[in-house]
Design an enzyme around this catalytic site. Structure first.
Site, PDB file in Angstrom:
ATOM      1  N   ARG A  19       1.144  -1.120   0.346  1.00  0.00           N
ATOM      2  CA  ARG A  19       0.085  -0.024  -0.065  1.00  0.00           C
ATOM      3  C   ARG A  19       0.681   0.688   0.231  1.00  0.00           C
ATOM      4  NH1 ARG A  19       2.511   2.214   3.168  1.00  0.00           N
ATOM      5  NH2 ARG A  19       3.259   1.659   5.602  1.00  0.00           N
ATOM      6  N   HIS A  74       1.787   7.966  11.272  1.00  0.00           N
ATOM      7  CA  HIS A  74       1.876   7.239  12.693  1.00  0.00           C
ATOM      8  C   HIS A  74       0.356   7.875  13.810  1.00  0.00           C
ATOM      9  CE1 HIS A  74       6.186   6.259  12.698  1.00  0.00           C
ATOM     10  NE2 HIS A  74       5.764   7.041  11.126  1.00  0.00           N
ATOM     11  N   GLY A  82      11.801  -3.109   3.053  1.00  0.00           N
ATOM     12  CA  GLY A  82      12.346  -2.357   3.399  1.00  0.00           C
ATOM     13  C   GLY A  82      11.910  -0.970   2.422  1.00  0.00           C
ATOM     14  N   GLY A 123       8.808   1.411   2.633  1.00  0.00           N
ATOM     15  CA  GLY A 123       7.580   1.720   3.257  1.00  0.00           C
ATOM     16  C   GLY A 123       6.527   1.428   2.859  1.00  0.00           C
ATOM     17  N   SER A 132       5.041  -1.938   2.921  1.00  0.00           N
ATOM     18  CA  SER A 132       3.997  -2.525   3.523  1.00  0.00           C
ATOM     19  C   SER A 132       4.004  -4.133   2.516  1.00  0.00           C
ATOM     20  CB  SER A 132       2.860  -2.147   3.200  1.00  0.00           C
ATOM     21  OG  SER A 132       2.265  -1.445   3.812  1.00  0.00           O
ATOM     22  N   ASP A 140      -1.534  -0.874   6.862  1.00  0.00           N
ATOM     23  CA  ASP A 140      -0.860  -1.921   6.460  1.00  0.00           C
ATOM     24  C   ASP A 140      -1.910  -2.836   6.207  1.00  0.00           C
ATOM     25  OD1 ASP A 140       1.398   0.294   7.106  1.00  0.00           O
ATOM     26  OD2 ASP A 140       2.197  -1.253   7.948  1.00  0.00           O
ATOM     27  N   LYS A 148      12.562  -2.277   9.357  1.00  0.00           N
ATOM     28  CA  LYS A 148      11.576  -2.149  10.740  1.00  0.00           C
ATOM     29  C   LYS A 148      11.982  -2.291  12.302  1.00  0.00           C
ATOM     30  CE  LYS A 148       6.752  -2.707   8.741  1.00  0.00           C
ATOM     31  NZ  LYS A 148       5.970  -2.554   8.967  1.00  0.00           N
ATOM     32  N   TYR A 169      10.140   3.763  15.207  1.00  0.00           N
ATOM     33  CA  TYR A 169       8.783   3.182  15.115  1.00  0.00           C
ATOM     34  C   TYR A 169       8.309   2.248  16.540  1.00  0.00           C
ATOM     35  CZ  TYR A 169       4.268   1.600  14.060  1.00  0.00           C
ATOM     36  OH  TYR A 169       3.026   1.659  12.971  1.00  0.00           O
TER      37      TYR A 169
HETATM   38  C1  GLA Z   1       4.301   1.471   8.938  1.00  0.00           C
HETATM   39  C2  GLA Z   1       3.133   0.226  10.093  1.00  0.00           C
HETATM   40  C3  GLA Z   1       1.807   0.717   9.602  1.00  0.00           C
HETATM   41  C4  GLA Z   1       1.816   2.351  10.417  1.00  0.00           C
HETATM   42  C5  GLA Z   1       2.678   3.614   9.469  1.00  0.00           C
HETATM   43  C6  GLA Z   1       2.965   4.882   9.551  1.00  0.00           C
HETATM   44  O1  GLA Z   1       2.958   1.289   8.435  1.00  0.00           O
HETATM   45  O2  GLA Z   1       2.913  -0.865  10.355  1.00  0.00           O
HETATM   46  O3  GLA Z   1       0.973   0.626  10.991  1.00  0.00           O
HETATM   47  O4  GLA Z   1       2.030   2.569  11.548  1.00  0.00           O
HETATM   48  O5  GLA Z   1       3.722   2.808   9.956  1.00  0.00           O
HETATM   49  O6  GLA Z   1       1.868   5.677   9.647  1.00  0.00           O
END
Ligand code: GLA
Length: 515
Positions: A47, A54, A156, A158, A160, A206, A256, A264
């Site tokens: 996604r 956050h 890695g 961002g 998902s 995600d 992550k 995170y």
């Molecule tokens: C990651 C987490 C999500 C969300 C985003 C930030 O992708 O898995 O749950 O918190 O960061 O929005």
């Protein structure tokens, strides 16, 4: 609404190409597991989050879309076996094998032995728990499975990739164990916590995007009154112009799991503490609904307006009221924190502000997950969450009211840029390379650019039009990629800088579709 089963590739923007990809995956499967038939495929997309980062773990809504990059699993299940064997078309992910517990107990994860199959174990845990919830005999083991994976979601980056992996795997495991139909709501609910088993305390953004995605639509992901993904249309642009969402991966990897204690998970802890601190200022008691069993900033907002400001509760639907509350809280953060507090809180200062001893504070907030910090930035995080949640409602308002595509681009882009500023300055989840990409993109045809997802590197998303796209892409290649990574190959570039489309969420794909 159930997770669909597709019997052909019409769900894909490029059906023939997608079929070839599945055939290539099937060849990998048969090379590893000769004489075994692929019974079915499952898939789940990555996604890109357009607005609202956050804030999901504070239970505020987000605005993502599922993308046309996904993880596909080719599956053979064998009820006579307890063996799990996993292979991947990417040689970086070497073959993994293990045996399921014979006594029917739920599998565990050995943190010292972390590798890509740990995510499959996460999926085994949540699928197994779901089956038990549905009345499965607790002494009956899960069935053995041979699975080959092929993923196009950059890892890695961002976008998902791990959620896509967990969702597709959970769907595969459930089907192997007799669940032929599952609602989108249930699949989301159970997969949201899957990565918690490896210590990542994510919210539900995600997984919800990966399950609910719809072709051509973005999604309003809500956590209240219930977890839901509501598809929304983009306005049409004039003169046949096409809206484009470009993802640019900084190639600064932010694994992550490895960086969680300073990035995170620290945000999760800081926001939990900020919620309880604000509640303490007004003598309010909040429901313990965060991932560290503290209050959430959404919980604070609802309790504060009802109990202190004596307003009627917010149903989460009335946008005007939600925006008013969030704007007020964003402004009030400046009043509620003193100048020294705005610099940050040491452990001692935070404990004192909450009326706790350092031992009590540590026990309550710092034991659930490992975090490391000099100062807790409670003011910054709270202000980011309230203002970012405001921006999600602002975007929703734009999607619901603007008909003129030009106005939409300008206004939506402006909100994205405001979000980026907050991610950078208040949430500290941007990165110098992300900021560099923003500058280049905005100077070369993007209406808005922001870090998407967890950040700390990873990817950015820009909104533009098909007409402005070539200039934007050329500028990013020349001024970012060729400068930062002079030896970058064409393939690497093609993976880093992608023109993406909103795509279908998780599904099963019938084996016959590939033949
Ligand atoms: C990651 C987490 C999500 C969300 C985003 C930030 O992708 O898995 O749950 O918190 O960061 O929005």
């Amino acid at each position: 609404m159930s997770v669909p089963t597709f019997t052909n590739f019409d769900f894909s923007p490029a059906p023939e190409q997608t079929k070839q990809r599945y055939q290539h995956l099937a060849a990998k499967f048969h090379a590893e597991f000769p004489n075994e038939a692929i019974q079915y495929y499952t898939r789940a997309p990555g996604r890109v989050n357009l607005m609202g980062d956050h804030i999901d773990y504070n239970l505020f809504s987000c605005l993502p879309m599922a993308i046309d990059f996904d993880l596909v699993a080719a599956v053979h299940a064998n009820p006579e076996s307890l063996e799990i064997a996993l292979v991947n078309t990417d040689p970086k992910f070497t073959k993994q094998q293990f045996t399921l517990p014979e006594d029917g107990s739920v599998i565990t994860i050995d943190d010292n032995n972390f590798n890509w199959s740990s995510y499959f174990r996460c999926a085994l845990i949540v699928a197994h728990k779901y089956l038990l919830e549905k009345g499965r005999d607790a002494s009956k083991p899960l069935v053995g499975m041979h699975v080959a994976f092929d993923g196009t979601v950059p890892t890695g980056g961002g976008l998902s990739s791990s959620a896509a992996f967990c969702v597709a795997s959970t769907l595969a495991i459930l089907k192997a164990n007799g669940v032929d139909s599952i609602s989108k709501a249930d699949l989301t609910r159970i997969t949201v916590v899957s990565e918690h088993y490896i210590g990542l305390n994510n919210g539900g953004l995600d997984q919800c995007s990966s399950v609910y995605g719809e072709d051509g639509m973005c999604l309003l992901v809500q956590f209240r009154p219930k977890l839901n993904g509501i598809p929304l249309k983009f306005p049409t642009l004039p003169d046949g112009e096409e809206l484009k969402f470009i993802i640019s991966n900084t190639l600064v990897e932010s694994p992550k799991k490895l960086t969680a204690p300073v990035n995170y998970n620290l945000r999760v802890v800081e926001m939990g503490i900020a919620s309880d601190l604000l509640a303490k200022k007004f003598n309010l008691s909040l429901p313990s609904e965060s991932n560290i069993n503290s209050g959430t900033l959404r919980g604070f907002m609802e309790t504060y307006f009802v109990e202190v400001e004596k307003q009627s509760p917010w149903d989460g639907q009335d946008n005007v009221k939600g925006m008013k509350w969030l704007q007020e809280l964003t402004d009030k953060c400046d009043e509620w924190f003193t100048t020294e507090e705005k610099v940050g809180f040491t452990t001692e200062e935070a404990a004192a502000a909450l009326g706790l001893s350092v031992e009590e504070f540590t026990q309550k907030y710092l034991t659930k997950m490992e975090v490391r910090y000099d100062k807790l930035k409670l003011y910054q995080r709270a202000k980011h969450v309230f203002s970012e949640s405001y921006r999600v409602l602002q975007c929703l308002h734009l999607l619901q009211t603007i008909e003129n595509g030009d106005d939409f681009l300008r206004e939506f882009g402006g909100v994205m840029n405001a979000s980026q500023q907050s991610l950078d300055q208040l949430n500290g989840s941007s990165h110098p390379n992300c900021n560099r990409i923003c500058e280049i993109a905005l100077a070369n045809g993007a209406y808005g650019t922001r870090v998407t997802g967890a950040g700390f590197g990873g990817s950015l998303v820009s909104i533009t039009t098909a007409k402005k796209l070539p200039n934007l892409v050329n500028a990013l290649v020349a001024e970012y990629y060729k400068k930062e990574y002079p030896n970058i190959t064409d393939d690497e570039l093609a993976n880093a800088l992608v023109d993406t489309k909103p795509a279908w969420g998780a599904s099963v794909v019938a084996a016959a579709a590939v033949e």
